[in-house]
Structures are given as C-alpha cells and as structure tokens.
Design a protein around this motif. Structure first.
Motif, PDB file in Angstrom:
ATOM      1  N   HIS A 204     -16.094   9.755  26.767  1.00  0.00           N
ATOM      2  CA  HIS A 204     -14.963   8.835  26.704  1.00  0.00           C
ATOM      3  C   HIS A 204     -13.718   9.449  26.090  1.00  0.00           C
ATOM      4  CE1 HIS A 204     -17.149   5.642  28.379  1.00  0.00           C
ATOM      5  NE2 HIS A 204     -17.736   5.175  27.308  1.00  0.00           N
ATOM      6  N   ALA A 205     -13.842  10.571  25.420  1.00  0.00           N
ATOM      7  CA  ALA A 205     -12.689  11.093  24.682  1.00  0.00           C
ATOM      8  C   ALA A 205     -12.789  12.591  24.541  1.00  0.00           C
ATOM      9  CB  ALA A 205     -12.622  10.451  23.300  1.00  0.00           C
ATOM     10  N   GLN A 206     -11.710  13.201  23.990  1.00  0.00           N
ATOM     11  CA  GLN A 206     -11.691  14.648  23.803  1.00  0.00           C
ATOM     12  C   GLN A 206     -12.367  15.065  22.508  1.00  0.00           C
ATOM     13  OE1 GLN A 206      -7.520  15.174  24.036  1.00  0.00           O
ATOM     14  NE2 GLN A 206      -7.502  15.241  26.268  1.00  0.00           N
ATOM     15  N   ARG A 207     -12.585  14.088  21.603  1.00  0.00           N
ATOM     16  CA  ARG A 207     -13.173  14.453  20.314  1.00  0.00           C
ATOM     17  C   ARG A 207     -13.934  13.281  19.736  1.00  0.00           C
ATOM     18  NH1 ARG A 207      -9.783  12.150  16.414  1.00  0.00           N
ATOM     19  NH2 ARG A 207      -7.716  11.585  17.200  1.00  0.00           N
ATOM     20  N   PHE A 209     -14.734  10.563  16.713  1.00  0.00           N
ATOM     21  CA  PHE A 209     -13.818   9.769  15.904  1.00  0.00           C
ATOM     22  C   PHE A 209     -14.468   9.334  14.590  1.00  0.00           C
ATOM     23  CE2 PHE A 209     -12.646   8.772  20.337  1.00  0.00           C
ATOM     24  CZ  PHE A 209     -11.333   9.192  20.314  1.00  0.00           C
ATOM     25  N   TRP A 214     -11.297   4.257  14.091  1.00  0.00           N
ATOM     26  CA  TRP A 214     -11.285   4.082  15.543  1.00  0.00           C
ATOM     27  C   TRP A 214     -12.264   3.021  16.038  1.00  0.00           C
ATOM     28  CZ3 TRP A 214      -7.867   6.459  18.896  1.00  0.00           C
ATOM     29  CH2 TRP A 214      -7.032   7.430  18.324  1.00  0.00           C
ATOM     30  N   VAL A 217     -11.642   0.255  18.715  1.00  0.00           N
ATOM     31  CA  VAL A 217     -10.557   0.721  19.578  1.00  0.00           C
ATOM     32  C   VAL A 217     -11.078   1.753  20.586  1.00  0.00           C
ATOM     33  CG1 VAL A 217      -8.380   1.958  19.608  1.00  0.00           C
ATOM     34  CG2 VAL A 217      -8.818   0.250  17.820  1.00  0.00           C
ATOM     35  N   ALA A 218     -11.765   2.776  20.065  1.00  0.00           N
ATOM     36  CA  ALA A 218     -12.291   3.819  20.960  1.00  0.00           C
ATOM     37  C   ALA A 218     -13.627   3.357  21.536  1.00  0.00           C
ATOM     38  CB  ALA A 218     -12.463   5.123  20.194  1.00  0.00           C
ATOM     39  N   PRO A 219     -13.789   3.445  22.841  1.00  0.00           N
ATOM     40  CA  PRO A 219     -15.087   3.055  23.430  1.00  0.00           C
ATOM     41  C   PRO A 219     -16.178   4.046  23.021  1.00  0.00           C
ATOM     42  CG  PRO A 219     -13.622   3.959  25.117  1.00  0.00           C
ATOM     43  CD  PRO A 219     -12.825   3.901  23.847  1.00  0.00           C
ATOM     44  N   ASN A 220     -17.387   3.516  22.883  1.00  0.00           N
ATOM     45  CA  ASN A 220     -18.517   4.301  22.378  1.00  0.00           C
ATOM     46  C   ASN A 220     -19.447   4.646  23.552  1.00  0.00           C
ATOM     47  OD1 ASN A 220     -21.080   4.948  21.216  1.00  0.00           O
ATOM     48  ND2 ASN A 220     -20.492   3.909  19.320  1.00  0.00           N
ATOM     49  N   LEU A 314     -18.041   8.124  15.459  1.00  0.00           N
ATOM     50  CA  LEU A 314     -18.046   7.405  16.736  1.00  0.00           C
ATOM     51  C   LEU A 314     -17.950   8.525  17.772  1.00  0.00           C
ATOM     52  CD1 LEU A 314     -15.624   4.416  17.554  1.00  0.00           C
ATOM     53  CD2 LEU A 314     -16.662   5.906  19.240  1.00  0.00           C
ATOM     54  N   PRO A 315     -19.075   8.865  18.416  1.00  0.00           N
ATOM     55  CA  PRO A 315     -19.116  10.107  19.189  1.00  0.00           C
ATOM     56  C   PRO A 315     -18.328  10.026  20.487  1.00  0.00           C
ATOM     57  CG  PRO A 315     -21.187   8.934  19.398  1.00  0.00           C
ATOM     58  CD  PRO A 315     -20.369   8.160  18.404  1.00  0.00           C
ATOM     59  N   GLU A 349     -17.581   4.948  35.171  1.00  0.00           N
ATOM     60  CA  GLU A 349     -17.121   6.084  34.365  1.00  0.00           C
ATOM     61  C   GLU A 349     -18.282   6.996  33.957  1.00  0.00           C
ATOM     62  OE1 GLU A 349     -15.190   4.204  30.985  1.00  0.00           O
ATOM     63  OE2 GLU A 349     -16.945   2.948  30.641  1.00  0.00           O
TER      64      GLU A 349
ATOM     65  N   ALA B 273      -5.958  11.112  22.128  1.00  0.00           N
ATOM     66  CA  ALA B 273      -7.408  11.154  21.937  1.00  0.00           C
ATOM     67  C   ALA B 273      -8.151  11.389  23.250  1.00  0.00           C
ATOM     68  CB  ALA B 273      -7.874   9.854  21.304  1.00  0.00           C
ATOM     69  N   GLY B 274      -7.421  11.416  24.339  1.00  0.00           N
ATOM     70  CA  GLY B 274      -8.066  11.618  25.639  1.00  0.00           C
ATOM     71  C   GLY B 274      -8.847  10.405  26.097  1.00  0.00           C
ATOM     72  N   ASP B 279     -11.819   0.240  23.897  1.00  0.00           N
ATOM     73  CA  ASP B 279     -13.117  -0.427  23.831  1.00  0.00           C
ATOM     74  C   ASP B 279     -12.977  -1.892  24.265  1.00  0.00           C
ATOM     75  OD1 ASP B 279     -15.812  -0.607  23.311  1.00  0.00           O
ATOM     76  OD2 ASP B 279     -15.589  -0.839  21.147  1.00  0.00           O
ATOM     77  N   ARG B 289      -8.487  -5.663  16.828  1.00  0.00           N
ATOM     78  CA  ARG B 289      -9.790  -5.031  17.036  1.00  0.00           C
ATOM     79  C   ARG B 289     -10.033  -3.921  16.022  1.00  0.00           C
ATOM     80  NH1 ARG B 289     -10.270  -2.655  22.627  1.00  0.00           N
ATOM     81  NH2 ARG B 289      -8.961  -4.361  23.301  1.00  0.00           N
ATOM     82  N   LEU B 290      -8.947  -3.290  15.579  1.00  0.00           N
ATOM     83  CA  LEU B 290      -9.105  -2.162  14.662  1.00  0.00           C
ATOM     84  C   LEU B 290      -9.370  -2.621  13.231  1.00  0.00           C
ATOM     85  CD1 LEU B 290      -9.030   0.883  14.322  1.00  0.00           C
ATOM     86  CD2 LEU B 290      -6.583   0.707  13.830  1.00  0.00           C
TER      87      LEU B 290
END
Lengths: 450, 450
Positions: A204-207, A209, A214, A217-220, A314-315, A349, B273-274, B279, B289-290
């Motif tokens: 889902h991401a370049q790195r 978190f 995150w 916000v960032a999908p897991n 959060l990988p 995805e 973050a790519g 999420d 959400r954060l």
C-alpha cells in the motif's frame, strides 16, 4: 509364479545388498548431486536385463526408459518411479549416515530407501527374477524412472508428450511409492489430489508507518489481506470463491463405499498430532475431507513486525502463500482463473502471483486392471489390499490419466512410518522382499487376465 | 519580556553551543548508556539555577526534578521533558556522527537534538534567561525530566503517584516535544491518543503438517486468526467488537471547529508516502480518522512459510500483533477486556496476550491556560499557533490529566522534518532560538493572567 517367488527367496540377501548399494549412491535433485551418474547406472542395469534402454534427455535431468516385450496379446504396463531423493539435512538428526545405509531392527535405514529406491528397485528385481527363471515376462513392460520427482516433476508432462511414440501402447501405469495405509494394510491408490499454488501480495505504500501518526489514515495491507481471505473461505470451511466447486467430480457408488470402508483410528490420529479438534466442517467424514474434497490452505502469512514484545508499526506490505489441493475434475488453470477473478472483484489492489501446480487424477475402481492387482497382493502378501479411491497428497499421475489417457495405480510397498523426506528414512526388510514378490505377481496376473 | 528576548538574542551562540554540548552526551535508555550521568548533569544544572533540585529514584532511571517559586498568587507550571534518546542505529545512514552534533544548512544534526534535548533545553534556557535578567520567574515552575520516555515511560504513573506531595500545587503541564504542524505552523496539542497492545496466538498442533496429507483434516491457525480478525473489524473500517466505541468522547463544538480548521495537503501527503488511497472509511475527514477515532492496527501477522517459492506446509501456529490507538474516554483495561470477551466468544481456542498500554488524554480547548499559550506564541514567533484538539500518536499525558487531574499541553518547537527516531535527526537553529523565546513568553503570560 511359485518358481519366481522361490528365486526371490533364494536371492534374498543378494537383493538386500543390491538395495544397500543403490541407496549408497547420493542422487539429490534439489542440489544437482549424483543425478546423471545414477541415471547411467540405471541405464546400464536395464540394458543388462535385456531391455531396450534409453536416456530420455529434455530440459531437465534424464528420464531412464527401458522396454521389454512386444506381444500384441499382452497388456503393456508402465512402471514409474524416481531415482532422485530428498536432501538429507538435518544431518545430525540421523542415527546413521544417510548415504551409508545399514540394517537395524529389521529395517534398512538411509535416504531414499523408501522414497523411492527400495520401491522401484523391487519392481526391477521382480523383472530380473522373471527373466532369470523363465527368460521372459508375462506381459510387456516399460520402465520409466524420473530424476526430478523430489523437485515437483517439472518436466514429466513434456516427457510424456515428447516421447508419445515410445509410450504408444501403454495400457496402465503402476507407481510403487508412498507408504501403506496407516493400519499397516497394503493398499492400492486410485488417484491423488492435484495442487495449485499462488501468492497474494498487498503493497500500500513506499514505507512502513508509525501506527499512531498514520493509524486510521494509511491503509494496512494485513487488514486488506484478512478481509480478502475472509471472502474466499468461510469459518465453516466452505470455499466461497465463485464456481470453486463447479467441477468437483462426485464419488461413484463404488468409490463411496470404498472410502467409507477405510479404517481410521481418529483419537489416535488426533493424539499423535496434538490436535484438539479437526478442521471445519467437522461433521464431514475423515477421508472425504482428506481426499474427496478440495482444500484451501494458507501456507504462510507474513507482514509487519514479528519479533519479541511490541512494535507500533503499520507495515507497507504483506504476503500470503497458499495452496489448494484439487480433486477430479478441477483444473489448475481453471481454479487459478477463479481465484484471480475473485481477487479482481473484491480487492483489485492485491496482486495474485501464480505458482503453478499439478492436475488431480482419478482412476475408476472398476478398472479392468484392479482385479489382477488385488490378486497380486493376495498372492504375494497373503492379504487383501485396501482400495483407496482418492488420496490427500499430490503426485504427477495426471501425466498418465490426462495426457496418456490410461489408468494409473499407486501400490505402496513402504511401511507407514518410512519417514520419507525426514531424517532416519527407513524401509522394513520384509516389506522390501514382499514388494519384489508383489511386483512379480502383478506382472503374472496382468499377463494372465489380458 | 523584551529584556528577556534581548538576553536570548545576545546569548544566541552560547545557547547553541550549550545544546551542542548536551547532545554530545549519549543517553540511550534502550541500551542503558549514559542515563545516570546525564541525570546528574541536569540535577547540577537545575541546582545551579537556584532551583530546589532532586533526583527522584524509583524502579527505573531517575526523574530529574527542579522547583522554583512558591508564590501562592501565581500558577505553577510543570515543564515535562525527557533526557533519554533513541538508539542511533543504523549508524552508516548518518551524514555526521549522531553524538558529535554539527551545524549544516541552518540545522543542528545529532541524536536527540529535536527529541527531546533541544526542546526541554529551550525551556530551561528560558528559565535561565528570566533569572539572569530579573532574578525571578513570572510564575512558579516545576521541571520534571524523564530518562525512560523512549522505552515507553513505564514508571511515570508511579512517579506521579509517589511524588504527589512534590507536585501538589501543579496547575498545568507543558511538554515541548514533537514536531510543529506539517504546514510549518506552530501548534498547541490538547491530547494524544492512548494505546493498547496485545497479541493473538493460535496453536492447533504439536507440529507442522504436509498440506496434502493433512489439508482438510488439520485445522489451520492462520485461517483461525483470519476468521477471528474478520469478526473484529469490517472491511469498511468499523471495529465490530461489542462496545468498542461505547466510551468514545464526542468532540465539543470548539474541538470540531478546530479540527476542521487544520490544514492538510492530501495529495502531497499521499504522494510523499506512496499511498494510492487512504484507509477505510474513506469518506471520514482526515484529522477525524487520524486523531478523533480509535484505530485497530495489525502490527504484524506471522505464521507458516515465508521464504522464496512455495512450501506445502500447513503450520501448527500463528501469531498476530496488534495495537489499538484509543481516544478519550476509552480505557486500556476496558478495551482489552472487550477484546478478550470477543475472542472468548468467537474463537476461544485463541490466546490473548495483553501487553499493556497508555491511557488517552484530552484537555479542553477552552482551558484558562489556552490564551496565555497562544499569546506566548504570537509574541515569540509572530504567528498564531494552530490548536490541535487531538493527536494521532501517544504520549504519557494521562499522567497529568488523569492522575494529577490538571490540564496538559504539548507545544512542539521542532521542525516537521526533525527525523526523530530516525538517522540524521535535526533541529532548525531558528526554531531552537524561537523555542527559548516561546518558553520565556509562556512563563510571562501565565504569570500575567493568573
């Protein structure tokens, strides 16, 4: 046949010594060790028996081919086996060196003695005994020994297609491999499950978190795969991929009865493995779930932190490795297509990485060759073999049933605790001798009933 | 206050040199390096300022305590910080040695310069400047510096409870830590999320299995955890554990408006973050959400084979590591109890291993101390601070709001790209100087508005 049995008994010690010498030749396909030398040794042996022998060269290690007999009135049996063995490690778990076989407690210990050298050597010694006693064989025989079975038989379908002319008159295939039934009774297996392997990858991401900065916000990717997997198989054990069961061949009445007749000591099986319960659906009979139904196994799930304690990560990525054991008439491509269509629909995805597989195979219990095989076991071992209509594991039997289009049988000679693929692999001496006798009887009854 | 600002400007280079010297002292709590020496250095410094200084000893590394002022007419501000730093590895990713700080491109580079030495040193230099110029402070001050923040502040609640008498008249707590808002604007944070960590472990057997010989029969711990997890959070992002959201404190109107007013450049965040998407639930506003909603993050999922290619294993065990970020008024024990009750109901064979956590914390935006803090930022930095009612990450603020029962504020002085916890940690020189000025102004306005 009695004279052939007598010959086997008279040469008992010489045959055991021959097996010890054969096992002492390392032939590890995974490491490329000793394969060609062993193929050449077998070629010389078959030629020495008077067979029309060949090394069939292709993209991988050679198949050793030998043929004896051209009688149009007798059936032609292809005897399949493999001369490669599993790597012996871990070495320090062996009680005696894996390539210095020795006899203890009525068993021969060494890598490959059960899987598969002792078993196909028994077939060859049966041929040798017939030729020694009668100067001929009761039926036509083709021997085909592979050097890549332990690495998944990647070239067997090419070999069978490319050498079609050499195999044109094959009527049935017999593989002496695997252990007898857990009860100790001999058995005839009529079909392994197939297998289809694939990976699911979510990135889902370049790195990675910080889960606080995150989280939300960032999908897991682990959650993505959990939710995807939950749409693929339910908690009651049913695979919920569209059309997954469409082609599952129902058991015939004969197969149904044979499966129900297989003995199983469930409490002992569960205690031996430390299982508190069986897999879902728990009400389905043991051998149905093991052999007559397909499976969807997650071989591995890896993503994020796996060390001691906690890490608030959060990988960015996660991977799931899966295999599906397929039953007749499911197909590897058919099933992988359905997996891909499902993933495209529910989690586009996620990447599906196909890793190939082996087709399932099934031979009908009422094959005309079932009776001579049963008779052979009775004559050679004094016991009726169990008829196992479907097996849990996978073997390249589809090469015979689906490419050659003939019936295929597996007739194991090894004890149930042969420890194949593990340290301290072994073969009971009496089962080896019984294997030679059985192999001889098989040729006799095939010739008789033709 | 103008004289204090002038003093800061006049001693600019000396203060920078003091920070360089402070960062040059390694104090790595995770490795137990330099902690006591640094605590003693700080104790001497506070005593040298004329503070009533103590080393508060407990089960862990000492807290450094210092007090100045006993005026019953002025409020007492507790200034919290931590003198321990993260380990510096990987060392070869640093452009200059982590404990030999240097100035390049207007930034000071070194481990701990932003997190947290430069920030609490700015507070201390503000006190020093007031004392140098006026011989007194505008309000009562307690300094409390911890040596275990980077290992999760395991003893902070004990310290606050045990030293209640020393903290009896604390009116508010100010922590200068973390980076300013991503936009570069200064901010005041009113509450971090809490965190609860746990593991889920499924063990079904004494050994791994062959997926063919046991697939369909032996239960798969990865599937068990997948199906359990799928009952705990749905694919739309909602946690489906009974009562999970019961205690979530709604935002006040003031908090709602403040949250909505926070700037965010979503395309830039996602590109940096790519991320191809945010999420679920994607329609919920970014900062809600954060920070205003709890999370359920799977930190890691590990079971079975993870190497190259395929392995037809059916594993015996699998483990999932999780954290939940909690919001006001959720509680660590409350949430872990609900997780356990859920697992007992849906997958009682799965073990829940509690790994503790930190309570959430929130201070109302209309605290009487909000205005003096805002005025201080305006006076010292010429810019209104953003008011951030809730933060994504976790800090031990609950020790102040829930144990001491006072308001707590985080006023970051570090640049957004301070790279705390990472190689090449840095602090912009001008932000350090602005931090000293802000710290000085905070004391002034707290004294003035009392």
């Amino acid at each position: 046949m009695a004279r052939v049995f007598a010959h086997v008994d008279a040469h008992r010690q010489a045959f055991i010594d021959r097996l010890l010498a054969y096992v002492a030749r390392p032939s590890i396909s995974a490491h490329g060790i000793g394969i060609r030398k062993t193929a050449e040794f077998l070629f010389d042996y078959l030629q020495g028996l008077g067979m029309e022998a060949r090394l069939l060269e292709g993209a991988g290690w050679p198949f050793v081919y030998g043929r004896y007999g051209e009688s149009p009135h007798a059936p032609t049996a292809l005897l399949y086996g493999h001369y490669d063995v599993q790597p012996p490690d871990p070495l320090d778990a062996w009680n005696s060196p894996p390539f210095e076989p020795e006899i203890r407690d009525g068993r021969i210990w060494g890598r490959g003695v059960g899987d598969n050298k002792g078993q196909h050597l028994a077939q060859l010694l049966a041929i040798e005994s017939w030729l020694a006693v009668t100067g001929n064989l009761p039926c036509n025989v083709i021997v085909l020994l592979e050097g890549e079975e332990e690495v998944g038989s990647p070239h067997i379908s090419d070999c069978v297609r490319d050498c079609r002319a050499l195999l044109a008159d094959v009527d049935l295939v017999i593989t002496a491999d695997g252990p007898v039934h857990e009860s100790g009774r001999p058995c005839i297996n009529f079909g392994p499950r197939g297998i289809a392997s694939f990976e699911l990858r979510a990135v889902h991401a370049q790195r990675d978190f910080h889960s606080g900065n995150w989280g939300g916000v960032a999908p897991n990717p682990i959650w993505t795969l959990v939710h995807l997997l939950a749409t693929m198989k339910d908690s009651r054990g049913a695979v919920t991929i569209d059309g997954f069961y469409d082609n599952v061949a129902p058991l015939s009445d004969l197969e149904r009865r044979a499966l129900d007749a297989l003995p199983v000591d469930l409490p002992a099986v569960m205690e031996g493995a430390g299982l508190a319960r069986l897999d879902e659906p728990q009400e389905r009979p043991f051998f149905d779930r093991l052999a007559a139904w397909p499976t969807f196994t997650i071989n591995g799930f890896h993503g994020g932190y796996g060390g001691p304690g906690t890490k608030t990560v959060l990988p960015r990525e996660a991977t799931v490795k899966c295999d599906m054991r397929l039953v007749e008439n499911q197909g590897v491509d058919e099933i992988l297509d359905k997996v891909e269509a499902h993933v495209r629909r529910y989690a586009p995805e996620v990447e599906v990485v196909r890793q190939g597989g082996m087709e399932p195979s099934r031979t009908p219990l009422d094959s005309p060759y079932t009776r001579p095989l049963q008779r052979a076991f009775r004559a050679a071992q004094g016991e009726d073999p169990l008829l196992v209509p479907a097996m849990g594991g996978s073997l390249p039997d589809y090469a015979w049933t689906k490419i050659l289009g003939v019936h295929s049988f597996t007739t194991p000679y090894a004890n149930h605790d042969e420890a194949n693929h593990a340290p301290n692999e072994n073969l009971e001496v009496e089962r080896f001798i019984a294997g030679i006798r059985t192999g001889a009887a098989v040729l006799a009854y095939l010739g008789e009933e033709s």
